[in-house]
Design a protein around this motif. Structure first.
Motif, PDB file in Angstrom:
ATOM      1  N   ILE A 127      68.662  12.621  42.127  1.00 53.79           N
ATOM      2  CA  ILE A 127      70.646  12.970  41.244  1.00 53.79           C
ATOM      3  C   ILE A 127      70.958  13.287  42.946  1.00 53.79           C
ATOM      4  N   LEU A 128      70.665  14.511  43.623  1.00 54.58           N
ATOM      5  CA  LEU A 128      70.965  15.555  44.759  1.00 54.58           C
ATOM      6  C   LEU A 128      71.199  14.156  46.251  1.00 54.58           C
ATOM      7  N   LEU A 129      70.230  13.060  45.952  1.00 54.19           N
ATOM      8  CA  LEU A 129      70.516  12.320  46.976  1.00 54.19           C
ATOM      9  C   LEU A 129      71.670  11.140  46.413  1.00 54.19           C
ATOM     10  N   MET A 130      71.710  10.740  45.669  1.00 52.99           N
ATOM     11  CA  MET A 130      72.323   9.742  45.300  1.00 52.99           C
ATOM     12  C   MET A 130      74.185   9.870  45.471  1.00 52.99           C
ATOM     13  N   ARG A 131      74.284  11.424  45.041  1.00 57.83           N
ATOM     14  CA  ARG A 131      75.644  11.813  45.415  1.00 57.83           C
ATOM     15  C   ARG A 131      76.111  11.764  46.492  1.00 57.83           C
ATOM     16  N   GLN A 132      74.722  11.621  47.826  1.00 55.19           N
ATOM     17  CA  GLN A 132      75.394  11.959  48.940  1.00 55.19           C
ATOM     18  C   GLN A 132      74.947  11.201  49.961  1.00 55.19           C
ATOM     19  N   TRP A 133      74.141   9.517  49.324  1.00 51.29           N
ATOM     20  CA  TRP A 133      73.719   8.188  49.936  1.00 51.29           C
ATOM     21  C   TRP A 133      75.134   7.419  50.532  1.00 51.29           C
ATOM     22  N   GLN A 134      75.771   7.493  50.404  1.00 54.40           N
ATOM     23  CA  GLN A 134      76.986   6.873  51.077  1.00 54.40           C
ATOM     24  C   GLN A 134      77.156   8.157  52.399  1.00 54.40           C
ATOM     25  N   THR A 135      77.605   8.390  52.406  1.00 55.61           N
ATOM     26  CA  THR A 135      77.973   9.362  53.715  1.00 55.61           C
ATOM     27  C   THR A 135      76.326   9.737  54.931  1.00 55.61           C
ATOM     28  N   ILE A 136      74.951   9.856  54.062  1.00 57.20           N
ATOM     29  CA  ILE A 136      74.176  10.179  54.860  1.00 57.20           C
ATOM     30  C   ILE A 136      73.621   8.432  55.530  1.00 57.20           C
ATOM     31  N   LEU A 137      73.699   7.340  54.822  1.00 57.51           N
ATOM     32  CA  LEU A 137      73.664   5.965  55.277  1.00 57.51           C
ATOM     33  C   LEU A 137      75.028   6.110  57.024  1.00 57.51           C
ATOM     34  N   ARG A 138      75.844   6.823  56.818  1.00 54.80           N
ATOM     35  CA  ARG A 138      77.198   6.712  57.809  1.00 54.80           C
ATOM     36  C   ARG A 138      76.865   7.813  58.465  1.00 54.80           C
ATOM     37  N   HIS A 139      76.246   8.599  57.994  1.00 56.18           N
ATOM     38  CA  HIS A 139      76.330  10.071  59.124  1.00 56.18           C
ATOM     39  C   HIS A 139      77.124  10.554  58.911  1.00 56.18           C
ATOM     40  N   LYS A 140      78.018  10.311  57.835  1.00 56.89           N
ATOM     41  CA  LYS A 140      78.845  11.610  58.311  1.00 56.89           C
ATOM     42  C   LYS A 140      79.094  12.372  57.235  1.00 56.89           C
ATOM     43  N   GLU A 141      77.321  13.052  56.768  1.00 57.75           N
ATOM     44  CA  GLU A 141      77.276  14.045  55.728  1.00 57.75           C
ATOM     45  C   GLU A 141      78.289  15.151  56.069  1.00 57.75           C
ATOM     46  N   SER A 142      77.850  16.061  55.659  1.00 61.49           N
ATOM     47  CA  SER A 142      78.514  17.402  55.920  1.00 61.49           C
ATOM     48  C   SER A 142      77.342  18.861  56.733  1.00 61.49           C
ATOM     49  N   GLU A 143      78.158  19.609  57.578  1.00 58.95           N
ATOM     50  CA  GLU A 143      77.125  20.445  57.569  1.00 58.95           C
ATOM     51  C   GLU A 143      75.781  21.429  56.556  1.00 58.95           C
ATOM     52  N   ASP A 144      76.763  21.184  55.342  1.00 65.36           N
ATOM     53  CA  ASP A 144      76.290  21.845  54.267  1.00 65.36           C
ATOM     54  C   ASP A 144      75.305  21.556  53.939  1.00 65.36           C
ATOM     55  N   THR A 145      75.718  20.205  53.390  1.00 66.01           N
ATOM     56  CA  THR A 145      74.673  18.634  53.435  1.00 66.01           C
ATOM     57  C   THR A 145      73.364  18.831  53.796  1.00 66.01           C
ATOM     58  N   ALA A 146      74.256  18.441  55.121  1.00 59.53           N
ATOM     59  CA  ALA A 146      72.195  18.598  56.149  1.00 59.53           C
ATOM     60  C   ALA A 146      71.666  20.063  56.160  1.00 59.53           C
ATOM     61  N   HIS A 147      72.258  21.368  55.973  1.00 60.17           N
ATOM     62  CA  HIS A 147      71.891  22.316  55.510  1.00 60.17           C
ATOM     63  C   HIS A 147      70.217  22.606  54.459  1.00 60.17           C
ATOM     64  N   THR A 148      71.126  21.664  53.463  1.00 61.10           N
ATOM     65  CA  THR A 148      70.605  21.936  52.392  1.00 61.10           C
ATOM     66  C   THR A 148      69.692  20.954  51.490  1.00 61.10           C
ATOM     67  N   LEU A 149      70.242  19.777  52.261  1.00 60.92           N
ATOM     68  CA  LEU A 149      69.459  18.629  51.501  1.00 60.92           C
ATOM     69  C   LEU A 149      68.385  17.675  52.593  1.00 60.92           C
ATOM     70  N   GLY A 150      68.890  18.372  53.960  1.00 61.43           N
ATOM     71  CA  GLY A 150      67.827  18.278  55.293  1.00 61.43           C
ATOM     72  C   GLY A 150      66.719  17.421  54.621  1.00 61.43           C
ATOM     73  N   PHE A 151      66.020  18.597  54.697  1.00 55.59           N
ATOM     74  CA  PHE A 151      64.199  18.093  54.396  1.00 55.59           C
ATOM     75  C   PHE A 151      64.138  17.250  53.766  1.00 55.59           C
ATOM     76  N   LEU A 152      64.929  16.626  52.671  1.00 51.30           N
ATOM     77  CA  LEU A 152      64.753  15.329  51.941  1.00 51.30           C
ATOM     78  C   LEU A 152      65.250  14.185  52.935  1.00 51.30           C
ATOM     79  N   TYR A 153      65.794  13.680  53.818  1.00 53.70           N
ATOM     80  CA  TYR A 153      66.372  12.914  54.727  1.00 53.70           C
ATOM     81  C   TYR A 153      66.086  12.454  55.938  1.00 53.70           C
ATOM     82  N   LEU A 154      66.395  13.692  56.930  1.00 60.24           N
ATOM     83  CA  LEU A 154      66.356  14.383  58.295  1.00 60.24           C
ATOM     84  C   LEU A 154      65.078  13.293  58.097  1.00 60.24           C
ATOM     85  N   PRO A 155      63.842  13.735  57.661  1.00 64.50           N
ATOM     86  CA  PRO A 155      63.169  13.185  58.517  1.00 64.50           C
ATOM     87  C   PRO A 155      62.437  12.243  58.439  1.00 64.50           C
TER      88      PRO A 155
END
Length: 418
Positions: A229-257
């Motif tokens: 659920i957490l990933l699906m709520r942010q998938w569009q911003t993740i694909l566009r590299h427009k996620e917020s700094e808070d999203t990168a800090h909290t959920l970054g371990f799920l998609y940044l690698p």
């Protein structure tokens, strides 16, 4: 049983392990080691310069699955068993606690500790977050940016803890449901604990079964659903590299690698953990389901990593495949060891030991690389600019060369040339 066929008490049993003697001098050593290791891990996770923690996830999963091989009735040589037990710390197999607390030997207490560990960790992290807020406001006053960063780091550690503990929780949960066939006295026992009777008339097993059922729904199923659920709520911003700094800090371990189109690969890793945990816990003894299932899951996972290269760097992909094939080779040699005519007490067992130790050592070196750089910059700040030249990206180096050429050309026009 005595010579007349009468069941006598007390009895003691261990499955493919030695009965270790508890020495008073080392009773507190295990507790101290676990506390220090936990504190170092929390400090490492709270480091704001580190977001991915992909290598840490790979090495923890490697240790968890490797230590799981201890519970398969394989008579490992002493040196291999000691190494696997050391890796078992990541799987909450705290064997040293048996010397600290006699009641910890009871299976009930071990089970409740494992399934409650995620909730206990969340409570502790909530306390750390509150104390951190109070401490920072007393020292530096109210700062919204600092408070937001601290909150996002604590949320990240909480989610990462759930991710790390998932495999241990799944295995402990499904162990409760796997009972043996009834014996001549019409009794049946847990396969993982052959002395623990599966008797619904007993309040002990009923409590165990109810807690395991709740854990299966809330944790074995709930944790992957939460991350999805957490990933699906942010998938569009993740694909566009427009996620917020808070999203990168909290959920970054799920998609940044992972590469952008494989941002969902962490969900595949969770399914891998779920399948392995259910296979080991629910497969009957002396059945081909367990070895075939483990070989299939590990080989398919390794083949997918080799084919798609989901990680950002080649080092991450190679470390993942190396850890998977090491697990597969260790388990295969364990199956050979179960055969009476096979002897692994010589060179082959030491080869397995060295390979497992090298994978752990390589992972620790990679993990400590960022800390070594930070320590170097702290000790030698004047050399930071020169030592960082080797770490710049290629396009930045090209820009620097262009600026240098422009300055040289300007200097050549202004200065007389012989």
């Amino acid at each position: 049983w005595d010579g007349n066929g009468v069941h006598t008490f007390p009895a003691h049993a261990q499955v493919a392990r030695d009965c270790r003697e508890c020495k008073p001098a080392t009773r507190w050593l295990a507790v101290a080691v676990y506390c220090i290791a936990g504190a170092i891990l929390i400090v490492y996770l709270l480091n704001k310069r580190v977001r991915r923690h992909d290598v840490l996830s790979i090495v923890i999963f490697f240790c968890q699955v490797s230590s799981m091989l201890l519970d398969m009735g394989i008579p490992w040589p002493t040196h291999l068993r000691n190494l696997l037990e050391a890796e078992g710390i990541s799987n909450i197999q705290v064997n040293g606690m048996e010397c600290y607390d006699d009641e910890y030997r009871q299976y009930d207490r071990k089970f409740f500790l494992k399934v409650a560990m995620p909730a206990v960790s969340l409570v502790l992290l909530t306390g750390i977050w509150i104390l951190g807020n109070v401490f920072m406001r007393l020292l530096w006053g109210h700062n919204p940016d600092r408070d937001r960063l601290w909150r996002s780091r604590c949320v990240f550690v909480a989610l990462f803890t759930l991710h790390v503990l998932y495999f241990s929780v799944v295995k402990a949960t499904f162990d409760v449901f796997n009972c043996s066939e009834r014996d001549v006295e019409n009794n049946h026992y847990l396969l993982s604990q052959p002395w623990y009777e599966c008797d619904f008339s007993s309040s002990r097993y009923r409590t165990l079964f109810i807690v395991a059922s709740l854990s299966g729904v809330l944790q074995a199923v709930g944790i992957p659903c939460l991350f999805a659920i957490l990933l699906m709520r942010q998938w569009q911003t993740i694909l566009r590299h427009k996620e917020s700094e808070d999203t990168a800090h909290t959920l970054g371990f799920l998609y940044l690698p992972y590469r952008p189109k494989f941002f969902w690969w962490s969900m595949f890793s969770l399914m891998q953990r779920l399948l392995l945990g259910v296979l080991v816990s629910m497969s009957p003894h002396a059945s081909v389901i367990l070895p075939v299932g483990i070989f299939l899951v590990v080989q398919v996972s390794a083949a997918l990593v080799i084919t798609f290269n989901p990680y950002v760097t080649t080092l991450q992909n190679r470390l993942e495949t190396t850890s998977l094939f090491t697990i597969l080779g260790t388990y295969f040699c364990g199956l050979l060891l179960r055969m009476e005519e096979t002897d692994l007490g010589g060179g082959l067992s030491w080869f397995i030991f060295v390979v497992n130790a090298l994978v752990l050592l390589l992972s620790l070196v990679i993990l400590g690389r960022s800390w070594i750089r930070q320590l170097r910059d702290w000790l030698m700040p004047e050399a930071k600019w020169f030592t960082s030249l080797g770490d710049v990206e290629e396009d930045e180096a090209q820009k620097m060369m262009q600026v240098a050429k422009m300055l040289i050309s300007v200097a050549g026009e202004l200065l007389p040339v012989n």
